[in-house]
Design a protein around this motif. Structure first.
Motif, PDB file in Angstrom:
ATOM      1  N   ASP A  34       0.845  -1.200   0.000  1.00  0.00           N
ATOM      2  CA  ASP A  34       0.000   0.000   0.000  1.00  0.00           C
ATOM      3  C   ASP A  34       0.878   1.247   0.000  1.00  0.00           C
ATOM      4  O   ASP A  34       1.085   1.881   1.032  1.00  0.00           O
ATOM      5  CB  ASP A  34      -0.922  -0.012   1.221  1.00  0.00           C
ATOM      6  N   VAL A  35       1.375   1.577  -1.177  1.00  0.00           N
ATOM      7  CA  VAL A  35       2.273   2.722  -1.305  1.00  0.00           C
ATOM      8  C   VAL A  35       1.604   4.028  -0.889  1.00  0.00           C
ATOM      9  O   VAL A  35       2.218   4.845  -0.178  1.00  0.00           O
ATOM     10  CB  VAL A  35       2.840   2.802  -2.734  1.00  0.00           C
ATOM     11  N   ASN A  63       6.864  -5.379  -3.676  1.00  0.00           N
ATOM     12  CA  ASN A  63       5.833  -5.228  -4.707  1.00  0.00           C
ATOM     13  C   ASN A  63       5.304  -3.804  -4.851  1.00  0.00           C
ATOM     14  O   ASN A  63       4.565  -3.508  -5.783  1.00  0.00           O
ATOM     15  CB  ASN A  63       4.688  -6.229  -4.511  1.00  0.00           C
ATOM     16  N   GLY A  64       5.689  -2.915  -3.953  1.00  0.00           N
ATOM     17  CA  GLY A  64       5.327  -1.510  -4.106  1.00  0.00           C
ATOM     18  C   GLY A  64       6.459  -0.639  -4.622  1.00  0.00           C
ATOM     19  O   GLY A  64       6.298   0.580  -4.757  1.00  0.00           O
ATOM     20  N   LEU A  69       8.736   4.430  -6.857  1.00  0.00           N
ATOM     21  CA  LEU A  69       9.756   5.116  -7.639  1.00  0.00           C
ATOM     22  C   LEU A  69       9.151   5.983  -8.742  1.00  0.00           C
ATOM     23  O   LEU A  69       9.793   6.926  -9.207  1.00  0.00           O
ATOM     24  CB  LEU A  69      10.731   4.098  -8.227  1.00  0.00           C
ATOM     25  N   GLU A  70       7.940   5.663  -9.172  1.00  0.00           N
ATOM     26  CA  GLU A  70       7.257   6.527 -10.130  1.00  0.00           C
ATOM     27  C   GLU A  70       6.939   7.881  -9.510  1.00  0.00           C
ATOM     28  O   GLU A  70       6.872   8.898 -10.209  1.00  0.00           O
ATOM     29  CB  GLU A  70       5.965   5.862 -10.601  1.00  0.00           C
ATOM     30  N   VAL A  90      15.236  -1.898 -11.504  1.00  0.00           N
ATOM     31  CA  VAL A  90      14.821  -0.509 -11.334  1.00  0.00           C
ATOM     32  C   VAL A  90      16.036   0.396 -11.465  1.00  0.00           C
ATOM     33  O   VAL A  90      17.176  -0.025 -11.235  1.00  0.00           O
ATOM     34  CB  VAL A  90      14.148  -0.281  -9.955  1.00  0.00           C
ATOM     35  N   GLU A  91      15.780   1.642 -11.825  1.00  0.00           N
ATOM     36  CA  GLU A  91      16.852   2.630 -11.860  1.00  0.00           C
ATOM     37  C   GLU A  91      17.250   3.021 -10.440  1.00  0.00           C
ATOM     38  O   GLU A  91      16.442   2.967  -9.517  1.00  0.00           O
ATOM     39  CB  GLU A  91      16.398   3.867 -12.635  1.00  0.00           C
ATOM     40  N   GLY A  92      18.490   3.402 -10.293  1.00  0.00           N
ATOM     41  CA  GLY A  92      18.955   3.873  -8.990  1.00  0.00           C
ATOM     42  C   GLY A  92      19.293   2.779  -8.012  1.00  0.00           C
ATOM     43  O   GLY A  92      19.406   3.037  -6.811  1.00  0.00           O
TER      44      GLY A  92
END
Length: 209
Positions: A34-35, A63-64, A69-70, A90-92
């Motif tokens: 739950d981001v 899973n979040g 990151l978006e 993922v980036e970073g």
């Protein structure tokens, strides 16, 4: 220090907001489920998200990550020993070494390589506080029957964690025990996996659990 424990998701996960109360800079440990709820709590604290720390790469702990990151482009710290099949693309992404120190604001966080549940499991230690992920729970320990798990290695990791000061408080990755936190000292007395007399006994308990 800011250390918030958020119970989220269908698998009784604990997600953590960890940071420095002086600068109000924080990291999220194991973002999952739950981001919006996690970021809402960061906002309530008046804090700035600076990084993401991963105890390991299992799906229920990451899973979040992409959604987070978006919204916030921040570095993601994962052990250099984690298996490629558990490594998020993922980036970073920053690979951490054993005993490496990460700073979030003025808070120093020590990365402790803790393999067994996965090859690159790690704990995050801040003085007498330690986030243990799925390595050590209150009253239990991580499973070793998933790909990359190793019972003998987990026994050695837990043997190492037992050498920490008894007053060290553990913060696990799941709410599997009768309390949300405990001390290493009490766990050595009450956790059957920590008071195993030898590796054979530990393996028997782990394989029956």
């Amino acid at each position: 220090m800011i250390l918030e424990q958020l119970p989220l998701g269908p698998m009784a996960n604990f997600i953590y907001i960890l940071g420095d109360s002086g600068t109000k800079k924080v990291a999220i440990v194991d973002p999952a489920w739950d981001v919006p709820a996690i970021l809402h709590r960061v906002e309530q604290l008046g804090a700035t998200l600076e990084s993401v720390l991963l105890t390991h790469g299992h799906h229920d702990h990451v899973n979040g990550l992409e959604e987070l990151l978006e919204r916030h482009s921040v570095p993601v710290y994962l052990s250099e020993h984690e298996a490629e099949f558990y490594t998020p693309e993922v980036e970073g992404l920053v690979r951490t070494k054993d005993m490496e120190v990460i700073h979030v604001g003025d808070l120093a966080i020590e990365c402790i390589h803790a393999p067994g549940h996965t090859p690159g499991g790690q704990c995050f230690r801040m003085g007498n506080h330690m986030i243990t992920g799925d390595t050590l729970f209150v009253g239990a320990c991580g499973r070793t029957d998933l790909p990359g798990g190793n019972t003998e290695t987990l026994y050695e990791t837990l043997d190492m964690l037992k050498t920490l000061p008894d007053e060290t408080i553990i913060y696990p990755g799941h709410a599997y025990g009768d309390a949300t936190t405990d001390t290493i000292g009490n766990q050595k007395l009450t956790n059957p996996f920590l008071y195993s007399r030898n590796q054979t006994e530990f393996s028997r308990k782990r394989n029956w659990a």
